[in-house]
Design an enzyme around this catalytic site. Structure first.
Site, mmCIF file in Angstrom:
data_model
loop_
_atom_site.group_PDB
_atom_site.id
_atom_site.type_symbol
_atom_site.label_atom_id
_atom_site.label_comp_id
_atom_site.label_asym_id
_atom_site.label_seq_id
_atom_site.Cartn_x
_atom_site.Cartn_y
_atom_site.Cartn_z
ATOM 1 N N HIS A 178 -5.542 -5.538 -1.850
ATOM 2 C CA HIS A 178 -6.404 -4.984 -0.488
ATOM 3 C C HIS A 178 -6.856 -6.132 -0.063
ATOM 4 C CE1 HIS A 178 -3.869 -1.414 -0.799
ATOM 5 N NE2 HIS A 178 -3.960 -0.863 0.477
ATOM 6 N N GLU B 285 -1.344 -2.564 -7.517
ATOM 7 C CA GLU B 285 -2.783 -2.585 -7.226
ATOM 8 C C GLU B 285 -2.993 -1.652 -6.234
ATOM 9 O OE1 GLU B 285 -2.904 -2.341 -3.338
ATOM 10 O OE2 GLU B 285 -1.000 -1.751 -2.709
ATOM 11 N N SER C 134 1.064 -0.779 -0.193
ATOM 12 C CA SER C 134 0.164 0.279 -0.136
ATOM 13 C C SER C 134 0.714 0.991 -0.315
ATOM 14 C CB SER C 134 -1.349 0.181 1.569
ATOM 15 O OG SER C 134 -1.749 0.989 0.836
#
Length: 330
Positions: free
Chosen positions: A302, A233, A110
């Site tokens: 996620h 991502e 992230s």
């Protein structure tokens, strides 16, 4: 290349962005106990449980923890508690030469990937996009077996070769930490990769969160994408519009002119892609005119489980209908 992580080694815990660890003490303690159960010693950063608005303390406090972990010869791996926003604030406060002289395994995903990418770009050292402390090691019942397999393979065994096959199951269920996360999550059958464009690609891996990666655009820390296979991502809080914007920005930055292949991690359904303009169509539009292979719904991002993906190692991507493959080669 950092040394592999062995039983009895010390893992340093830092909070480079979000203060969530400070608000979820039960989850934090459970995460630490899980790492200890797996055979590791733990060092918690002085400021890891700080909170300052949307941040886990000031820039100097967060950078201090990171630099202290780098300098400590006992710390063999640094892991982020969670993502959030603004890990990129730390970049100008870290000593890249110190990192070269004291190479560590640095792991997370992230928002933390902005720091992972900057380190890989400036030093050439392998950094690892993979599980973070709270979301993965803090799970009720322990870390997911698939997630642990890839953590153990890449981080502990140091075996950077092998095929990244799809997991048999996956979950996007969120149980409110310290209140609802008192049972295992509910899993679904994983249908596997979805092929967007067929083909074969070889190149070194570059991986990260879209927004975090693009926060480095125009700086000396933005990666060199030439002959790379790009792994991307992003968060459940994103929207189809923001993902479309990010993928278009990669086009304008001429990233697609340079990469050999593209792998997209599985998105949470909260992003809300529509049936009439799904993620596949957004990607096709953004990459129009380019013929590199593309697959989506890979096991990182996620949702759980997630693989550990080393930045800088060689990989091969074979994208074909119903038989796509990702192979890491060291």
């Amino acid at each position: 290349m950092p040394n592999k992580l062995e039983h009895g080694d010390t893992i340093g815990i830092i909070s480079p962005s979000s203060p969530v660890a400070a608000y979820c003490p039960i989850r934090f303690k459970r995460s630490v106990k899980e790492l200890q159960r797996l055979g590791f010693n733990i060092k918690i950063g002085k400021n890891a449980l700080n909170k300052l608005g949307h941040l886990a303390g000031s820039v100097k406090e967060r950078a201090f923890d990171f630099n202290q972990m780098v300098k400590d010869p006992k710390v063999k791996m640094i892991i982020s508690t969670i993502g959030g926003y603004n890990s990129n604030q730390l970049i100008e406060h870290i000593d890249f030469q110190q990192i070269v002289e004291n190479p560590k395994i640095i792991l997370g995903y992230s928002d933390f990937t902005s720091l992972l990418l900057a380190i890989n770009t400036k030093t050439g050292l392998t950094t690892y996009m993979g599980p973070s402390l709270l979301p993965q090691f803090g799970e009720y019942g322990g870390i997911d077996p698939f997630t642990f397999y890839w953590f153990n393979k890449m981080i502990c065994s140091g075996d950077l070769n092998g095929k990244l096959l799809p997991s048999s199951r996956w979950t996007e269920e969120f149980l409110l930490w310290d209140k609802e996360d008192i049972r295992p999550k509910k899993y679904k059958i994983n249908p596997g990769y979805l092929t967007i464009k067929e083909g074969v690609a070889e190149g070194k891996v570059i991986s990260g969160n879209m927004g975090a990666m693009l926060s480095l655009a125009g700086t000396q820390y933005f990666p060199d994408f030439k002959d790379k296979i790009l792994f991307l991502e992003d968060d459940p809080e994103e929207t189809p519009g923001s993902i479309d914007r990010y993928l278009t920005q990669f086009r304008h930055l001429e990233v697609y002119n340079k990469i050999t292949g593209l792998v997209i991690g599985r998105f949470h359904s909260n992003v809300g892609f529509s049936d009439d303009y799904p993620l596949s169509e957004i990607i096709i539009k953004a990459t129009e005119g380019f013929n590199f292979p593309i697959i989506i719904n890979a096991d990182f991002g996620h949702t759980d489980p997630m693989a550990t993906i080393p930045n800088g190692i060689n990989a091969k991507l074979i994208s074909s209908r119903g038989n796509s493959k990702i192979k890491f080669i060291n």
